[in-house]
Design an enzyme around this catalytic site. Structure first.
Site, PDB file in Angstrom:
ATOM      1  N   GLN A 275       0.817  -1.215   0.000  1.00  0.00           N
ATOM      2  CA  GLN A 275       0.000   0.000   0.000  1.00  0.00           C
ATOM      3  C   GLN A 275       0.851   1.265   0.000  1.00  0.00           C
ATOM      4  OE1 GLN A 275      -3.986  -0.532   2.321  1.00  0.00           O
ATOM      5  NE2 GLN A 275      -2.437  -1.649   3.478  1.00  0.00           N
TER       6      GLN A 275
ATOM      7  N   ASP B 256      13.932  -9.836  -2.704  1.00  0.00           N
ATOM      8  CA  ASP B 256      13.759 -10.235  -1.310  1.00  0.00           C
ATOM      9  C   ASP B 256      14.857  -9.558  -0.502  1.00  0.00           C
ATOM     10  OD1 ASP B 256      13.561 -11.442   1.157  1.00  0.00           O
ATOM     11  OD2 ASP B 256      13.854 -13.492   0.427  1.00  0.00           O
TER      12      ASP B 256
ATOM     13  N   TYR C 227       6.899  -7.861   6.535  1.00  0.00           N
ATOM     14  CA  TYR C 227       5.883  -8.884   6.741  1.00  0.00           C
ATOM     15  C   TYR C 227       4.945  -8.317   7.792  1.00  0.00           C
ATOM     16  CZ  TYR C 227       3.722 -13.377   7.878  1.00  0.00           C
ATOM     17  OH  TYR C 227       2.819 -14.400   8.088  1.00  0.00           O
ATOM     18  N   THR C 228       3.762  -7.868   7.359  1.00  0.00           N
ATOM     19  CA  THR C 228       2.875  -7.086   8.215  1.00  0.00           C
ATOM     20  C   THR C 228       1.684  -7.859   8.766  1.00  0.00           C
ATOM     21  OG1 THR C 228       1.647  -6.304   6.278  1.00  0.00           O
ATOM     22  CG2 THR C 228       3.487  -4.933   7.043  1.00  0.00           C
TER      23      THR C 228
ATOM     24  N   TYR D 298       5.756  -9.474  15.706  1.00  0.00           N
ATOM     25  CA  TYR D 298       5.806  -8.422  14.692  1.00  0.00           C
ATOM     26  C   TYR D 298       6.514  -7.189  15.243  1.00  0.00           C
ATOM     27  CZ  TYR D 298       4.217  -4.629  11.663  1.00  0.00           C
ATOM     28  OH  TYR D 298       4.167  -3.523  10.840  1.00  0.00           O
TER      29      TYR D 298
END
Length: 274
Positions: A11, A36, A61-62, A125
């Protein structure tokens, strides 16, 4: 200025790929499939080929709950990726801007978090994102770290989830005891462009102004969209998730870019979406 952009399919990445050229910058975008950041030789090859003056790392990585079970993947992308970029950018004299999150805080503060308040993440996270920040700050001298919160834009996000669920006639229960400053990715991209233009390295918070609970956010989505939804508030304790979230996720930055109120930004976003 040539900018190498990672996470370009996300986004924020999509908005940065639009905003930065408008600011006169040449952008070389890479999605995760194309680069990556945890693959150090691949990152080194990309820097060698394109010779950017600035790298913006929007790759992450959300999936907050997914990180609890996919810990190795979370660490690779959120921590080792920024480490690779920091080391290689330092070696080549390249500026590095790394995007981070309000999840580095535990949410117990009674006031908005400022950049140098002590982090204390509650989740995998948050811990991996904090590790990424620390790698950048320690391994690279020409760095910016920009934390944000509640980001929505083009792609899967809370706003679209709410609209889709209401369209399906589902009853919605949304937490009213977790607070954020919802942030439009287009506005965040503009703030990042401003930070880079200043050339003042350091740690920043960048969110739309104002704050609300997730419930208030959902209610405003439906109000602005003109949708009658079956929406009711719920406490976090009634809706347990694999990963703990900070109750207070509101950020403040005394010297960060001034950004419009989250309601104005949401109205703008919905006018484009609907």
């Amino acid at each position: 200025m040539k900018v190498l952009l990672t996470g370009a399919a996300g986004q924020l990445g999509r908005e940065l790929a639009r905003v930065l050229p408008e600011e006169g910058r040449e952008v070389v975008p890479f999605s995760h499939a194309e680069l990556d950041v945890a693959d150090c030789p691949a990152v080194e090859a990309a820097l060698e080929e394109h010779a950017p003056e600035l790298v913006i790392n929007a790759a992450a990585y959300t999936n907050v709950d997914g990180c609890e079970t996919e810990r190795e993947l979370a660490y690779r992308v959120n921590a080792l990726g920024p480490r690779n970029l920091a080391q290689l950018c330092e070696r080549r004299g390249i500026e590095l801007l790394h995007v981070s999150t309000n999840y580095v805080f535990d949410g117990t503060s009674e006031s908005p978090y400022e950049p140098f308040d002590p982090p204390n993440p509650l989740s995998v996270y948050g811990r991996t994102k904090l590790a990424g920040e620390e790698y950048v700050m320690r391994l690279c001298r020409r760095w910016y770290v920009v934390r944000s919160a509640g980001v929505y834009g083009e792609g899967h996000n809370f706003v679209r989830t709410m609209l889709r669920a209401a369209g399906e006639g589902r009853s919605l229960k949304v937490k009213d005891d977790e607070y954020i400053s919802p942030t439009y990715a287009r506005d965040l991209a503009g703030a990042i462009a401003e930070i880079v233009s200043r050339g003042l390295y350091g740690l920043y918070h960048a969110t739309n102004s104002g704050s609300c609970s997730w419930y208030d956010f959902a209610r405003e989505i439906f109000t602005l969209a003109g949708i009658e939804a079956d929406l009711s508030p719920i406490k976090s304790s009634e809706y347990p998730l694999p990963a703990a979230r900070p109750a207070n996720g509101v950020l403040s930055s005394p010297d960060g870019p001034a950004m419009r109120h989250w309601r104005e930004a949401l109205s703008d976003y919905l006018s484009r979406e609907l």
